[in-house]
Design a protein around this motif. Structure first.
Motif, PDB file in Angstrom:
ATOM      1  N   ARG A  22      31.921  43.708  11.840  1.00  0.00           N
ATOM      2  CA  ARG A  22      31.037  44.262  10.638  1.00  0.00           C
ATOM      3  C   ARG A  22      31.851  43.552   9.552  1.00  0.00           C
ATOM      4  N   LYS A  23      33.167  43.551   9.557  1.00  0.00           N
ATOM      5  CA  LYS A  23      34.126  43.123   8.409  1.00  0.00           C
ATOM      6  C   LYS A  23      33.935  41.384   8.265  1.00  0.00           C
ATOM      7  N   LYS A  27      28.078  42.668   7.259  1.00  0.00           N
ATOM      8  CA  LYS A  27      26.995  43.400   7.936  1.00  0.00           C
ATOM      9  C   LYS A  27      27.272  44.483   8.780  1.00  0.00           C
ATOM     10  N   PHE A  28      26.045  45.510   8.709  1.00  0.00           N
ATOM     11  CA  PHE A  28      26.440  46.596   9.529  1.00  0.00           C
ATOM     12  C   PHE A  28      24.925  47.131  10.224  1.00  0.00           C
ATOM     13  N   ILE A  29      24.954  48.086  11.056  1.00  0.00           N
ATOM     14  CA  ILE A  29      23.650  48.597  11.538  1.00  0.00           C
ATOM     15  C   ILE A  29      23.465  50.124  11.129  1.00  0.00           C
ATOM     16  N   CYS A  30      22.257  50.423  10.750  1.00  0.00           N
ATOM     17  CA  CYS A  30      21.926  51.756  10.332  1.00  0.00           C
ATOM     18  C   CYS A  30      20.838  52.324  11.444  1.00  0.00           C
ATOM     19  N   CYS A  81      21.738  45.551   7.876  1.00  0.00           N
ATOM     20  CA  CYS A  81      22.084  45.921   6.428  1.00  0.00           C
ATOM     21  C   CYS A  81      23.376  44.894   6.328  1.00  0.00           C
ATOM     22  N   LYS A  82      23.097  44.619   4.599  1.00  0.00           N
ATOM     23  CA  LYS A  82      24.298  43.727   4.120  1.00  0.00           C
ATOM     24  C   LYS A  82      25.205  44.806   3.375  1.00  0.00           C
ATOM     25  N   PHE A 130      31.744  51.891   7.690  1.00  0.00           N
ATOM     26  CA  PHE A 130      30.624  51.576   8.376  1.00  0.00           C
ATOM     27  C   PHE A 130      30.459  52.005   9.918  1.00  0.00           C
ATOM     28  N   ASN A 131      31.353  52.790  10.200  1.00  0.00           N
ATOM     29  CA  ASN A 131      31.128  53.424  11.603  1.00  0.00           C
ATOM     30  C   ASN A 131      29.963  54.034  11.777  1.00  0.00           C
ATOM     31  N   ASP A 132      28.961  54.090  12.813  1.00  0.00           N
ATOM     32  CA  ASP A 132      27.774  54.661  13.076  1.00  0.00           C
ATOM     33  C   ASP A 132      27.724  55.954  12.784  1.00  0.00           C
TER      34      ASP A 132
END
Length: 231
Positions: A22-23, A27-30, A81-82, A130-132
């Motif tokens: 992610r770093k 980017k990351f997931i929602c 997501c960014k 950005f942890n789920d």
């Protein structure tokens, strides 16, 4: 429809379960329709995946969505997501010193958003925002705040805000804190409080008078403080 777990897009998305990826990718997931919509509203949604055949989404099968999700219950949508650029420092800042519980972090983000603390400085040792679990408990606040990361002491040298730490047993009673145009509040680790390094700076501490208890959960205490300082 994507049905294979070996699909290149799915393999790519699965990498975002790892903090280091992610770093590096920023980017990351929602997960969930609400968060996907919040990401879209914020202009941070790169692409979205759904169990349904809908315009603007990439359709995936239930097994694929189950693999992508971090929850026991399979959600209907997820979004890639960014991470937004965070260079702005607002008049009210929440500084987090070693907050480790994802639920506490997400709750503090929601309260910060609600009470105008639009800049969060995340100190070393805190949980990845950005942890789920943090993203879910933030209920969309993650898309509405500014973030900076690093050494808190160095950050304090860069700002001109009135800075308060917290102390559960002594300090200035919250009701006696004078309104400031520019204010920053430091909240410490759930078990140990504010670090010794920051205590050594001898900043003014906020105390919340209580009855029949010695301390509050950090998310509750932080929310009370931010509410009072937002008036």
């Amino acid at each position: 429809m994507i049905e294979s777990l070996e699909n290149s897009k799915i393999k790519f998305l699965l990498k975002f379960k790892l903090s280091k990826y992610r770093k590096s990718e920023q980017k990351f997931i929602c997960e969930g329709a609400h968060l996907v919509q919040e990401a879209r509203n914020a202009g941070l949604l790169i692409e979205a995946y759904s169990l349904e055949d809908k315009e603007g989404y990439i359709q995936v099968s239930v097994p694929v969505m189950k693999k992508l999700c971090n929850t026991d219950t399979v959600v209907s949508e997820i979004g890639l997501c960014k991470m937004k650029e965070n260079i702005k420092i607002t008049d009210k800042i929440l500084i987090l010193d070693g907050i480790q519980d994802p639920g506490n972090m997400g709750s503090l983000m929601r309260s910060a958003c609600a009470f105008g603390f639009k800049t969060l400085f995340i100190g070393t040792g805190s949980v990845d925002i950005f942890n789920d679990k943090v993203i879910r408990s933030s209920q969309g606040a993650i898309f509405k705040l500014n973030y900076q990361f690093g050494d808190i002491s160095e950050f304090l040298n860069k700002i001109t805000h009135k800075v308060y730490t917290t102390n559960v047993l002594e300090g200035i009673p919250l009701k006696e804190i004078k309104a400031e145009d520019k204010v920053a509040v430091i909240l410490g680790n759930e078990g140990n409080g504010v670090s010794k390094e920051l205590q050594a700076l001898e900043l003014d501490a906020i105390y919340i008078p209580m009855q029949n208890t010695e301390s509050l959960n950090v998310a509750i205490a932080g929310s009370i403080i931010m509410y009072e300082l937002s008036k």
